[in-house]
Design an enzyme around this catalytic site. Structure first.
Site, PDB file in Angstrom:
ATOM      1  N   SER A  25      85.766 -37.051 -19.107  1.00 29.24           N
ATOM      2  CA  SER A  25      85.072 -36.293 -20.156  1.00 29.24           C
ATOM      3  C   SER A  25      83.577 -36.532 -19.997  1.00 29.24           C
ATOM      4  CB  SER A  25      85.541 -36.740 -21.541  1.00 29.24           C
ATOM      5  OG  SER A  25      86.886 -36.385 -21.746  1.00 29.24           O
ATOM      6  N   LYS A  54      80.113 -41.840 -26.851  1.00 27.01           N
ATOM      7  CA  LYS A  54      79.606 -41.052 -25.720  1.00 27.01           C
ATOM      8  C   LYS A  54      79.906 -39.564 -25.920  1.00 27.01           C
ATOM      9  CE  LYS A  54      82.283 -40.518 -22.449  1.00 27.01           C
ATOM     10  NZ  LYS A  54      83.292 -39.561 -21.939  1.00 27.01           N
ATOM     11  N   LYS A  86      86.466 -29.683 -24.397  1.00 26.22           N
ATOM     12  CA  LYS A  86      86.753 -31.092 -24.699  1.00 26.22           C
ATOM     13  C   LYS A  86      85.755 -31.643 -25.721  1.00 26.22           C
ATOM     14  CE  LYS A  86      88.389 -35.208 -24.716  1.00 26.22           C
ATOM     15  NZ  LYS A  86      88.617 -36.162 -23.658  1.00 26.22           N
TER      16      LYS A  86
END
Length: 304
Positions: free
Chosen positions: A107, A250, A182
């Site tokens: 990701s 993140k 995502k």
């Protein structure tokens, strides 16, 4: 392990797997169970030993892992790691054979995926971005949701492999699109966990039977996959990482930045991003993201 191939797929592609963490280890093992030959590389020796014990082959370097691979799957924490394993003399692009297909399941930022695809194309290497949702349990059970960005032909080539890893597999658009979807997924999950955490603290402080309350809530419109998956975490205060706060921090940075670039407002997402950041600053970055409950407890006056 069976190496028998059916008539519709006379030869199975040889697979290299880079990154054998909480997600990568069970995912690579599911490919081995499905009859694929998997050669892996990661930085931790115990993870390489686990791959070998499952029937895979441990490599001593990225170059060794990818040199004969038809398909190279990467599953590392963030954009800097994807760049580190992809570029340079010891990286994937310099050592993979022309015609190989990279499936990056990390990701990362959409731009990192776009850049990787462009640089790989110059080497005759194909790329799709294919981040996943479903956490450690989804990886183990091979029921991940996989959102893909790239060319239709490359998606079609990757599909039999992805079907051994997940259940919902969708091509979302060109390179980077999987990462964009995502990022949206991580926004929804974080906000959902935060809402559940607030409800848990409210219910407990009100003296309600929490187990019963969460059962009935999950049967109505308030129900969600998040609540189903994380209910026991909340009840037992079990924050063993399936998906770490550090990684969700993140990801909230990715979605916040990407939304700013396209002019989309994320008012609730911005607040939850700050709550995730504060939990990390309090030393809980290594815990599961359901530990957002701990932040709500602190705000509500409970010592945790």
């Amino acid at each position: 392990m069976s190496n028998l191939a059916d008539s519709s797929q006379p030869t199975r592609p040889a697979i290299a797997w880079i990154g054998l963490g909480i997600m990568g280890s069970p995912m690579s093992e599911n490919l081995i169970k499905a009859g694929y030959s998997v050669t892996g590389f990661t930085l931790e020796q115990d993870k390489l030993d686990r791959l070998a014990a499952a029937g895979g082959t441990a490599a001593g370097s990225i170059a060794e892992a990818v040199k004969d691979a038809d398909v190279i799957i990467t599953m590392v924490p963030a954009s800097p790691q994807v760049e580190a394993i992809s570029y340079g003399p010891e990286g994937i692009l310099e050592n993979a054979k022309a015609g190989a297909l990279i499936i990056d399941m990390s990701s990362i930022t959409p731009q990192t995926s776009v850049d990787l695809a462009k640089n790989a194309k110059e080497k005759g290497i194909r790329v799709i971005d294919a981040p996943v949702s479903g956490g450690e349990a989804g990886a183990i059970e091979a029921v991940l949701s996989i959102m893909v960005g790239g060319e239709q032909a490359d998606f079609d080539a990757a599909l039999p492999i992805l079907e051994a890893l997940g259940k919902t597999i969708v091509l979302c658009g060109p390179h980077g699109s999987g990462q964009t979807v995502k990022a949206a997924n991580q926004l929804i999950v974080a906000v959902n966990i935060q809402a559940c955490a607030e409800a848990v603290v409210f219910l407990e402080k009100s003296g309600v039977d929490l187990n019963a309350a969460l059962d009935v809530l999950n049967g109505g419109l308030a129900g969600s996959t998040v609540l189903t998956r994380k209910k026991d975490n909340f009840l037992n205060r079990d924050f063993k990482p399936g998906f770490r706060i550090d990684l969700h921090h993140k990801d909230m940075g990715i979605v916040t930045d990407a939304a700013r670039n396209v002019g989309a407002a994320l008012p609730v997402g911005a607040v939850v991003a700050q709550l995730v950041a504060s939990l990390r600053a309090q030393g809980d970055g290594g815990l599961d993201h359901s530990a957002l409950l701990r932040a709500v407890e602190r705000l509500s006056g409970r010592q945790v």
